[in-house]
Design a protein around this motif. Structure first.
Motif, PDB file in Angstrom:
ATOM      1  N   ARG A   1     -16.331 -18.424  -3.071  1.00 17.15           N
ATOM      2  CA  ARG A   1     -15.616 -18.180  -4.330  1.00 17.15           C
ATOM      3  C   ARG A   1     -15.819 -19.344  -5.301  1.00 17.15           C
ATOM      4  O   ARG A   1     -16.040 -19.139  -6.504  1.00 17.15           O
TER       5      ARG A   1
ATOM      6  N   TYR B   1     -17.464 -18.712  -8.996  1.00 11.67           N
ATOM      7  CA  TYR B   1     -16.671 -18.921 -10.208  1.00 11.67           C
ATOM      8  C   TYR B   1     -17.159 -20.135 -10.996  1.00 11.67           C
ATOM      9  O   TYR B   1     -17.038 -20.172 -12.234  1.00 11.67           O
TER      10      TYR B   1
ATOM     11  N   GLU C   1     -14.531  -8.708  -7.886  1.00  6.51           N
ATOM     12  CA  GLU C   1     -13.981  -9.196  -6.622  1.00  6.51           C
ATOM     13  C   GLU C   1     -12.787  -8.353  -6.191  1.00  6.51           C
ATOM     14  O   GLU C   1     -12.644  -8.013  -5.010  1.00  6.51           O
TER      15      GLU C   1
ATOM     16  N   GLN D   1     -15.301 -18.095   2.921  1.00  5.46           N
ATOM     17  CA  GLN D   1     -14.739 -17.337   1.807  1.00  5.46           C
ATOM     18  C   GLN D   1     -14.359 -18.260   0.651  1.00  5.46           C
ATOM     19  O   GLN D   1     -14.615 -17.956  -0.518  1.00  5.46           O
TER      20      GLN D   1
ATOM     21  N   LEU E   1     -17.451 -10.619  -2.513  1.00  2.00           N
ATOM     22  CA  LEU E   1     -16.466 -11.676  -2.283  1.00  2.00           C
ATOM     23  C   LEU E   1     -15.142 -11.065  -1.835  1.00  2.00           C
ATOM     24  O   LEU E   1     -14.475 -11.585  -0.937  1.00  2.00           O
TER      25      LEU E   1
END
Length: 381
Positions: A298, A302, A75, A294, A253
């Protein structure tokens, strides 16, 4: 869900950002994009830093990091480096070539292939797609005929990212055509007689990650280069595609964050009718949606990384991450063009390239519609 990174992880991200700032510093990305030129120097620079080997065990030339730390690195590189083709090349090799070798390979294969891949000495590609087998991935025409000491491969793999630069290909082929998908085996094919690479095929986006075909004509592959047992291709493909789905967009990302920040800054500077364009809801709402995309992208990625680090299957989570992130990238890049108006449409401002680069994300590693099918099917299990 809220992610809190440790001091060590934040320091790791900062070091990755420093690396990203060095990539492409001396070249003209716009020119390389027009000409479809891949930067092997930047690829090797990332390898020397430890990017390619991040998720590979130290025994085989890697750094032994978990999925969360590896995503954090990718990222950061995607945020600091504008070359979206480079981040795609890194992820493609890491998840679709190195990962299956580490899981399915013999000790000899791991020692022979992984250090060269992690160091950037070799570029590895994943050869599955064919002209008539796209989403129906294992409906293969490429054959692997058993002969003394190994196999002879015949066939053509199409639409393969980084194919024109491949040193080794992980290839799926029919070793027992009558068994259907249960007769598919996997092979590590090194450059040599009977294995040729097509010239790059012109495409819309991520042009700095050239795409081409792998051609096998009476290509002998020794038995020691078969990856896993005969017929293991279905299992290997199923395992590999989960990792690729989950993390192929890890670098992007960062690109999404970079694009968001650029659009927000532009909305404050650009004035129309005597006011910053961010004062108009047609603009501010688009930027708000970009921020929302966004953040949710994420969180999904994750979450999958944390599940993988705990040894969980995460099948439906991988599909959801791939679907959501690919669609978010495309939607945010489209909004960026609209926010910038004529500037967004012109090559010199580099916004239209972001849109072109993210068009393919809803296709490669499984189309968005395939991900929707998977999510629905997995809900019933």
């Amino acid at each position: 869900m809220h992610w809190t990174f440790s001091d060590e992880q934040r320091a790791l991200r900062d070091r990755a950002l420093e690396l990203a700032g060095e990539l492409g510093r001396s070249d003209d990305l716009a020119a390389r994009d027009r000409d479809g030129v891949f930067s092997r120097d930047d690829f090797r620079r990332c390898a020397a830093w430890g990017v390619l080997g991040s998720h590979v065990d130290r025994r085989w030339g890697g750094r032994g990091r978990g999925a969360v730390d590896t995503v954090l690195i990718l990222e950061a590189i995607g945020y600091g480096c504008r070359d979206n083709g480079l981040t795609l090349a890194l992820g493609g090799q890491m998840w679709s070539v190195q990962e299956p070798i580490e899981v399915y390979g013999s000790e000899e294969q791991k020692q022979r292939f992984l250090p060269r891949l992690c160091s950037g000495e070799w570029i590895g590609v994943h050869g599955v797609s064919e002209e008539h087998s796209g989403s129906d991935a294992l409906a293969l025409q490429t054959t692997a005929r058993r002969v003394d000491g190994g196999y002879v491969l015949d066939g053509r793999k199409c639409y393969i990212g980084m194919a024109p630069h491949a040193d080794v290909a992980l290839v799926l082929a029919n070793s027992d055509p009558e068994a259907g998908k249960w007769g598919v085996s996997a092979f590590l094919v090194e450059k040599g007689e009977g294995f040729s690479l097509s010239p790059p095929r012109a495409k819309s986006g991520t042009r700095t990650n050239p795409l081409g075909d792998l051609v096998f004509e009476q290509c002998f592959v020794p038995e020691e280069n078969r990856l896993g047992g005969e017929g293991v291709g279905l299992s290997l493909f199923t395992h590999t595609i989960k990792w690729e789905r989950a993390f192929i967009h890890a670098g992007h990302l960062g690109a999404m964050q970079r694009l968001l920040e650029r659009c927000f800054e532009y909305s404050r500077q650009r004035r129309q009718f005597g006011r910053p364009i961010g004062d108009f809801q047609a603009v501010s709402h688009r930027i708000a949606e970009m921020r929302l995309r966004q953040e949710t992208a994420r969180l999904l990625m994750y979450n999958v990384a944390a599940m993988k680090d705990r040894g969980l299957d995460a099948s439906i989570e991988c599909a959801m991450a791939k679907l959501h992130i690919a669609e978010c990238l495309l939607a945010s890049a489209t909004d960026a063009v609209r926010i910038h108006g004529a500037r967004g449409y012109l090559e010199e401002f580099e916004i239209e390239r972001e849109l072109r680069d993210h068009l393919g994300g809803v296709i490669y590693a499984g189309t968005s519609d395939i991900q929707r099918n998977l999510i629905y099917d997995l809900l019933g299990r």
